[in-house]
Design a protein around this motif. Sequence first.
Motif, PDB file in Angstrom:
ATOM      1  N   GLN A 207       0.830  -1.212   0.000  1.00 32.79           N
ATOM      2  CA  GLN A 207       0.000   0.000   0.000  1.00 32.79           C
ATOM      3  C   GLN A 207       0.862   1.259   0.000  1.00 32.79           C
ATOM      4  OE1 GLN A 207      -2.926  -1.089  -0.831  1.00 32.79           O
ATOM      5  NE2 GLN A 207      -2.037  -3.078  -0.267  1.00 32.79           N
ATOM      6  N   ARG A 208       2.072   1.169   0.523  1.00 35.55           N
ATOM      7  CA  ARG A 208       2.973   2.335   0.490  1.00 35.55           C
ATOM      8  C   ARG A 208       3.281   2.756  -0.941  1.00 35.55           C
ATOM      9  NH1 ARG A 208       6.450  -0.782   3.813  1.00 35.55           N
ATOM     10  NH2 ARG A 208       5.672  -0.732   5.953  1.00 35.55           N
ATOM     11  N   MET A 209       3.218   1.815  -1.872  1.00 38.37           N
ATOM     12  CA  MET A 209       3.518   2.124  -3.269  1.00 38.37           C
ATOM     13  C   MET A 209       2.349   2.808  -3.973  1.00 38.37           C
ATOM     14  SD  MET A 209       5.446  -1.428  -4.166  1.00 38.37           S
ATOM     15  CE  MET A 209       6.590  -2.094  -2.950  1.00 38.37           C
ATOM     16  N   ARG A 210       1.212   2.857  -3.301  1.00 35.05           N
ATOM     17  CA  ARG A 210       0.013   3.553  -3.812  1.00 35.05           C
ATOM     18  C   ARG A 210      -0.323   3.090  -5.231  1.00 35.05           C
ATOM     19  NH1 ARG A 210      -1.230   9.777  -1.977  1.00 35.05           N
ATOM     20  NH2 ARG A 210      -3.445   9.771  -2.517  1.00 35.05           N
ATOM     21  N   ALA A 211      -0.273   1.768  -5.432  1.00 36.16           N
ATOM     22  CA  ALA A 211      -0.444   1.204  -6.767  1.00 36.16           C
ATOM     23  C   ALA A 211      -1.876   0.798  -7.089  1.00 36.16           C
ATOM     24  CB  ALA A 211       0.480  -0.008  -6.929  1.00 36.16           C
ATOM     25  N   LEU A 212      -2.821   1.115  -6.211  1.00 41.53           N
ATOM     26  CA  LEU A 212      -4.229   0.868  -6.494  1.00 41.53           C
ATOM     27  C   LEU A 212      -4.850   2.134  -7.085  1.00 41.53           C
ATOM     28  CD1 LEU A 212      -5.356  -1.017  -3.251  1.00 41.53           C
ATOM     29  CD2 LEU A 212      -4.767  -2.013  -5.465  1.00 41.53           C
ATOM     30  N   SER A 213      -5.569   1.994  -8.175  1.00 41.87           N
ATOM     31  CA  SER A 213      -6.129   3.181  -8.816  1.00 41.87           C
ATOM     32  C   SER A 213      -7.133   3.898  -7.919  1.00 41.87           C
ATOM     33  CB  SER A 213      -6.798   2.800 -10.141  1.00 41.87           C
ATOM     34  OG  SER A 213      -7.862   1.888  -9.944  1.00 41.87           O
ATOM     35  N   VAL A 214      -7.754   3.181  -6.984  1.00 42.21           N
ATOM     36  CA  VAL A 214      -8.736   3.813  -6.097  1.00 42.21           C
ATOM     37  C   VAL A 214      -8.088   4.901  -5.238  1.00 42.21           C
ATOM     38  CG1 VAL A 214      -8.502   2.180  -4.165  1.00 42.21           C
ATOM     39  CG2 VAL A 214     -10.705   3.308  -4.579  1.00 42.21           C
ATOM     40  N   TYR A 215      -6.784   4.780  -4.986  1.00 40.03           N
ATOM     41  CA  TYR A 215      -6.103   5.796  -4.187  1.00 40.03           C
ATOM     42  C   TYR A 215      -6.067   7.148  -4.882  1.00 40.03           C
ATOM     43  CZ  TYR A 215      -4.407   2.156  -0.984  1.00 40.03           C
ATOM     44  OH  TYR A 215      -4.322   1.149  -0.064  1.00 40.03           O
ATOM     45  N   GLU A 216      -6.208   7.143  -6.195  1.00 42.89           N
ATOM     46  CA  GLU A 216      -6.211   8.405  -6.933  1.00 42.89           C
ATOM     47  C   GLU A 216      -7.432   9.261  -6.575  1.00 42.89           C
ATOM     48  OE1 GLU A 216      -3.666   9.373  -9.132  1.00 42.89           O
ATOM     49  OE2 GLU A 216      -2.754   7.642  -8.136  1.00 42.89           O
ATOM     50  N   HIS A 217      -8.445   8.650  -5.989  1.00 37.78           N
ATOM     51  CA  HIS A 217      -9.671   9.364  -5.656  1.00 37.78           C
ATOM     52  C   HIS A 217      -9.727   9.766  -4.181  1.00 37.78           C
ATOM     53  CE1 HIS A 217     -10.893   8.152  -9.606  1.00 37.78           C
ATOM     54  NE2 HIS A 217     -10.938   6.881  -9.288  1.00 37.78           N
ATOM     55  N   LEU A 218      -8.726   9.386  -3.399  1.00 41.18           N
ATOM     56  CA  LEU A 218      -8.657   9.779  -1.993  1.00 41.18           C
ATOM     57  C   LEU A 218      -7.873  11.074  -1.852  1.00 41.18           C
ATOM     58  CD1 LEU A 218      -7.829   6.429  -0.112  1.00 41.18           C
ATOM     59  CD2 LEU A 218     -10.078   7.460  -0.520  1.00 41.18           C
ATOM     60  N   THR A 219      -8.138  11.818  -0.792  1.00 45.39           N
ATOM     61  CA  THR A 219      -7.284  12.955  -0.469  1.00 45.39           C
ATOM     62  C   THR A 219      -5.977  12.424   0.115  1.00 45.39           C
ATOM     63  OG1 THR A 219      -8.088  13.180   1.807  1.00 45.39           O
ATOM     64  CG2 THR A 219      -9.331  14.333   0.068  1.00 45.39           C
ATOM     65  N   ASP A 220      -4.949  13.248   0.090  1.00 48.53           N
ATOM     66  CA  ASP A 220      -3.672  12.841   0.684  1.00 48.53           C
ATOM     67  C   ASP A 220      -3.838  12.541   2.169  1.00 48.53           C
ATOM     68  OD1 ASP A 220      -2.371  13.075  -1.734  1.00 48.53           O
ATOM     69  OD2 ASP A 220      -1.604  15.093  -1.335  1.00 48.53           O
ATOM     70  N   GLU A 221      -4.692  13.315   2.832  1.00 41.00           N
ATOM     71  CA  GLU A 221      -4.910  13.094   4.262  1.00 41.00           C
ATOM     72  C   GLU A 221      -5.578  11.744   4.517  1.00 41.00           C
ATOM     73  OE1 GLU A 221      -7.011  15.274   8.143  1.00 41.00           O
ATOM     74  OE2 GLU A 221      -7.323  16.050   6.124  1.00 41.00           O
ATOM     75  N   GLU A 222      -6.577  11.399   3.725  1.00 40.94           N
ATOM     76  CA  GLU A 222      -7.241  10.108   3.876  1.00 40.94           C
ATOM     77  C   GLU A 222      -6.248   8.965   3.670  1.00 40.94           C
ATOM     78  OE1 GLU A 222     -11.817  10.384   2.397  1.00 40.94           O
ATOM     79  OE2 GLU A 222     -10.285  10.841   0.885  1.00 40.94           O
ATOM     80  N   TYR A 223      -5.418   9.109   2.665  1.00 38.53           N
ATOM     81  CA  TYR A 223      -4.431   8.063   2.385  1.00 38.53           C
ATOM     82  C   TYR A 223      -3.433   7.946   3.527  1.00 38.53           C
ATOM     83  CZ  TYR A 223      -0.417   5.695   0.337  1.00 38.53           C
ATOM     84  OH  TYR A 223       0.633   4.849   0.121  1.00 38.53           O
ATOM     85  N   ARG A 224      -2.904   9.066   4.011  1.00 37.73           N
ATOM     86  CA  ARG A 224      -1.910   9.036   5.090  1.00 37.73           C
ATOM     87  C   ARG A 224      -2.500   8.445   6.373  1.00 37.73           C
ATOM     88  NH1 ARG A 224      -0.429  14.226   3.017  1.00 37.73           N
ATOM     89  NH2 ARG A 224      -1.735  15.202   4.603  1.00 37.73           N
ATOM     90  N   GLU A 225      -3.712   8.825   6.709  1.00 35.41           N
ATOM     91  CA  GLU A 225      -4.337   8.312   7.935  1.00 35.41           C
ATOM     92  C   GLU A 225      -4.562   6.801   7.839  1.00 35.41           C
ATOM     93  OE1 GLU A 225      -7.904  10.505   8.593  1.00 35.41           O
ATOM     94  OE2 GLU A 225      -6.864  12.287   9.364  1.00 35.41           O
ATOM     95  N   GLY A 226      -5.053   6.350   6.701  1.00 32.66           N
ATOM     96  CA  GLY A 226      -5.285   4.923   6.528  1.00 32.66           C
ATOM     97  C   GLY A 226      -3.998   4.131   6.562  1.00 32.66           C
ATOM     98  N   LEU A 227      -2.979   4.651   5.889  1.00 32.01           N
ATOM     99  CA  LEU A 227      -1.696   3.954   5.859  1.00 32.01           C
ATOM    100  C   LEU A 227      -1.074   3.906   7.250  1.00 32.01           C
ATOM    101  CD1 LEU A 227       0.375   2.541   4.077  1.00 32.01           C
ATOM    102  CD2 LEU A 227       1.464   4.768   3.705  1.00 32.01           C
ATOM    103  N   ALA A 228      -1.184   4.984   8.019  1.00 31.81           N
ATOM    104  CA  ALA A 228      -0.630   5.009   9.376  1.00 31.81           C
ATOM    105  C   ALA A 228      -1.304   3.962  10.257  1.00 31.81           C
ATOM    106  CB  ALA A 228      -0.796   6.398   9.982  1.00 31.81           C
ATOM    107  N   ALA A 229      -2.618   3.834  10.159  1.00 34.23           N
ATOM    108  CA  ALA A 229      -3.331   2.830  10.953  1.00 34.23           C
ATOM    109  C   ALA A 229      -2.940   1.421  10.528  1.00 34.23           C
ATOM    110  CB  ALA A 229      -4.837   3.019  10.798  1.00 34.23           C
ATOM    111  N   LEU A 230      -2.796   1.211   9.244  1.00 29.49           N
ATOM    112  CA  LEU A 230      -2.388  -0.095   8.726  1.00 29.49           C
ATOM    113  C   LEU A 230      -0.976  -0.443   9.182  1.00 29.49           C
ATOM    114  CD1 LEU A 230      -2.544  -2.590   6.918  1.00 29.49           C
ATOM    115  CD2 LEU A 230      -2.083  -1.098   4.941  1.00 29.49           C
TER     116      LEU A 230
END
Length: 255
Positions: A207-230
């Motif tokens: 997930q750190r590689m952000r290789a899922l196309s769905v991540y393109e539709h998230l805000t940077d904050e949403e992505y960072r928060e989710g990745l931190a919890a994971l």
Amino acid sequence: MELKRVDYDRTQHAGYAKGRRLLPTSRRTWLRAFREHAGDRRIGTVLDVGSGTGRFTPALADEFSADVIGIEPSARMREVAHIESSHPLVSYVPGHAADLPVADASADLALMFLVWHHVPDRPAAARELARVLAPGARLLMATTLSDRLKELLLYRYFPRTRDIDAAVFPTLEETVDVFAEAGFAHSGLTEVHHRSADSLSEYAGRQRMRALSVYEHLTDEEYREGLAALEADAVAETSPRAVESECDLLVFTRR
């Protein structure tokens, strides 16, 4: 929900091959499913429509001992495929689902793996697939369906990805109707269980590689928060726990 189209030449190509690399056990699972649903006809030519970086393309050549044409609109994705997924029986060519650079009735099998939701004109694509597949040939489509969403681990850490998938993907009925209009029979639907990662730590790394196309539709904050919890849960993992996923495989037969 209106979402922008993902530009694979701009963003996804860089980490896609590594972030979406198939585990050997997952590749075997999918190839068994493809073989089971490919039909009885002799397969000499396979189309991998939306082949990306060639995740499945060489494996299809080996599995069916067939020539495989990887058709991919993104030049940058094709560049990676040529480097990382070359094979004597494989060629990678530019094209997209509604404009396939192959002759009429020339293919014995086609695969679309998590591609259908990226296709802007689905009726045109279904007609084009009907043109290039020989009568009796099959189309295998691995896809998410908005009325059959799975309980993916992704949704736990990035909750809005579920809403995005519900908006991006069509329903089963919509998909079957489009292909019926184009001359296909709906020949099957199966749920394929496969392994996404051997541990939560490995899953987090992907997930750190952000290789899922769905991540393109998230805000940077949403992505960072989710990745931190994971990543926090991955650090706390005392023994490796495999991440298993499910995906629908639709089967259509060219009438």
